[in-house]
Design a protein around this motif. Structure first.
Motif, mmCIF file in Angstrom:
data_model
loop_
_atom_site.group_PDB
_atom_site.id
_atom_site.type_symbol
_atom_site.label_atom_id
_atom_site.label_comp_id
_atom_site.label_asym_id
_atom_site.label_seq_id
_atom_site.Cartn_x
_atom_site.Cartn_y
_atom_site.Cartn_z
ATOM 1 N N TRP A 165 5.865 6.627 -1.870
ATOM 2 C CA TRP A 165 4.497 6.457 -2.377
ATOM 3 C C TRP A 165 3.617 6.108 -1.183
ATOM 4 O O TRP A 165 3.708 5.033 -0.615
ATOM 5 N N LYS A 166 2.788 7.049 -0.782
ATOM 6 C CA LYS A 166 1.962 6.858 0.407
ATOM 7 C C LYS A 166 0.573 7.415 0.155
ATOM 8 O O LYS A 166 0.425 8.558 -0.286
ATOM 9 N N ASN A 167 -0.421 6.579 0.425
ATOM 10 C CA ASN A 167 -1.816 6.976 0.235
ATOM 11 C C ASN A 167 -2.057 7.522 -1.171
ATOM 12 O O ASN A 167 -2.738 8.537 -1.367
ATOM 13 N N ASN A 168 -1.448 6.822 -2.143
ATOM 14 C CA ASN A 168 -1.608 7.163 -3.561
ATOM 15 C C ASN A 168 -1.091 8.553 -3.916
ATOM 16 O O ASN A 168 -1.549 9.174 -4.881
ATOM 17 N N LYS A 169 -0.118 9.020 -3.154
ATOM 18 C CA LYS A 169 0.526 10.294 -3.455
ATOM 19 C C LYS A 169 2.036 10.094 -3.479
ATOM 20 O O LYS A 169 2.590 9.414 -2.612
ATOM 21 N N ASN B 185 3.122 7.916 -10.799
ATOM 22 C CA ASN B 185 2.421 6.742 -10.286
ATOM 23 C C ASN B 185 3.376 5.551 -10.266
ATOM 24 O O ASN B 185 3.549 4.869 -11.282
ATOM 25 N N ASN C 252 0.834 -1.205 0.000
ATOM 26 C CA ASN C 252 0.000 0.000 0.000
ATOM 27 C C ASN C 252 0.868 1.254 0.000
ATOM 28 O O ASN C 252 0.583 2.223 -0.696
ATOM 29 N N ASN C 253 1.941 1.217 0.789
ATOM 30 C CA ASN C 253 2.838 2.361 0.906
ATOM 31 C C ASN C 253 4.274 1.855 0.833
ATOM 32 O O ASN C 253 4.615 0.857 1.472
#
Length: 351
Positions: free
Chosen positions: A18-22, A40, A4-5
């Motif tokens: 890359w954390k919480n889609n940012k 991405n 996820n991260n």
């Protein structure tokens, strides 16, 4: 299963998170070129996955017993690492280091290349399933072999594909081009890792061009990011035109970068010609309207200053290469093919 991260690293330097889609960029100089264009990392990692359409890749995943076989999960099994660059990923908070993920063994190479059942059965018993084959991209069956601490890429090839790859290598070398080194193997060709075990980073053109193969667009992109690569790029597509190589795409050419600074050095050595010359049969007589010839000539009309990069090809050079390779082929047909195609380009150059 996907993280996820996670952190994106070059060797042991964190370059982004890359954390919480940012995406948070930590070191832009060392950031993979793809992530400078598309923010991405999941998409970037998917581009590094072995081609799932290759039959032997399915055997690999089965032998390794991957629970999830999608591209992202496949790549994450080896932390996104490859032979030809220093990029990799780890979950946030992980203590993994680059030495932990850098490949040291070639246990799965024979299965990846040949798909033999005995190889399948052998590797299925291995505990260490970290293999560069999971990030060995491309549509042909292939495998990385470690020989005397050097990585060699073996690619399956029939007689005509072997000849075509070797002929392209020898012709490019004879014309002074920066070519990846090739040798003939048993039912394959093999090429030496031109990054020398990721001493430099290879960035495929896909990283900065996407799937756009347009010659003009590529020239303009290189003007912005690495003007020094233009001469070698022109030579590469000239060679493609002369040897009838229709398979140049944004994953089989690219740039080299310094692993410590991120500086772009220039175009990577030229490679991947196993669909050229006679690989798909003997082409017909060349014509000025041939697509590759037309595309190259149109480019030279637009950028006449680059015609100085076009090397001279002689019939004797072709004969010498045929003698050196010494494989059973229709020699005169190949001589006529190369010289005929070159002739259309040469006449354009002289106008």
């Amino acid at each position: 299963m996907a993280y996820n991260n996670y952190e994106i690293l070059s060797k042991d330097t964190v370059v982004a998170i890359w954390k919480n889609n940012k995406l948070k960029v930590i070191n832009n100089d060392l950031l993979p070129l793809y992530l400078k264009r598309i923010h991405n990392p999941d998409m970037w990692l998917e581009t590094r996955a072995v081609d799932s359409h290759r039959a032997n890749s399915r055997l690999l995943k089965k032998a390794i017993r991957l629970e999830y076989k999608d591209d992202l999960s496949t790549v994450l099994h080896v932390n996104g690492a490859t032979i030809t660059d220093t990029y990799w990923v780890r979950p946030i908070g992980s203590k993994l280091t680059y030495s932990d993920v850098k490949f040291q063994k070639d246990s799965f190479s024979t299965l990846a290349l040949k798909g033999l059942y005995r190889s399948f059965n052998y590797v299925s018993k291995l505990k260490d399933t970290r293999t560069p084959e999971l990030t060995n991209t491309g549509s042909f069956e292939k495998g990385w072999k470690l020989i005397d601490k050097k990585w060699w890429l073996y690619k399956k090839a029939n007689h005509n594909e072997q000849f075509s790859e070797l002929f392209a290598y020898e012709l490019g070398s004879a014309l002074g081009m920066n070519m990846a080194y090739y040798e003939k193997g048993d039912g394959c060709v093999r090429t030496l890792d031109f990054t020398d075990n990721a001493s430099v980073n290879f960035e495929p053109a896909m990283s900065f061009m996407g799937d756009n193969e347009d010659y003009t667009d590529t020239i303009e992109a290189l003007k912005r990011i690495c003007p020094a690569a233009i001469a070698d790029y022109v030579k590469m597509i000239f060679l493609d035109a002369v040897i009838a190589n229709p398979d140049r795409h944004t994953n089989n050419f690219g740039l080299l970068r310094d692993t410590n600074t991120g500086t772009i050095i220039g175009l990577a050595p030229i490679f991947d010609h196993n669909m050229s010359v006679i690989a798909r049969g003997y082409p017909g007589n060349p014509k000025a309207t041939d697509l590759l010839i037309s595309l190259f000539n149109d480019l030279m009309k637009k950028y006449p200053e680059y015609t100085t990069h076009i090397p001279s090809v002689t019939e004797q050079t072709v004969i010498n290469i045929l003698d050196k390779i010494n494989m059973r082929v229709k020699r005169q047909v190949i001589i006529d093919l190369v010289m005929g195609r070159y002739g259309f380009i040469e006449r354009t150059k002289k106008k």
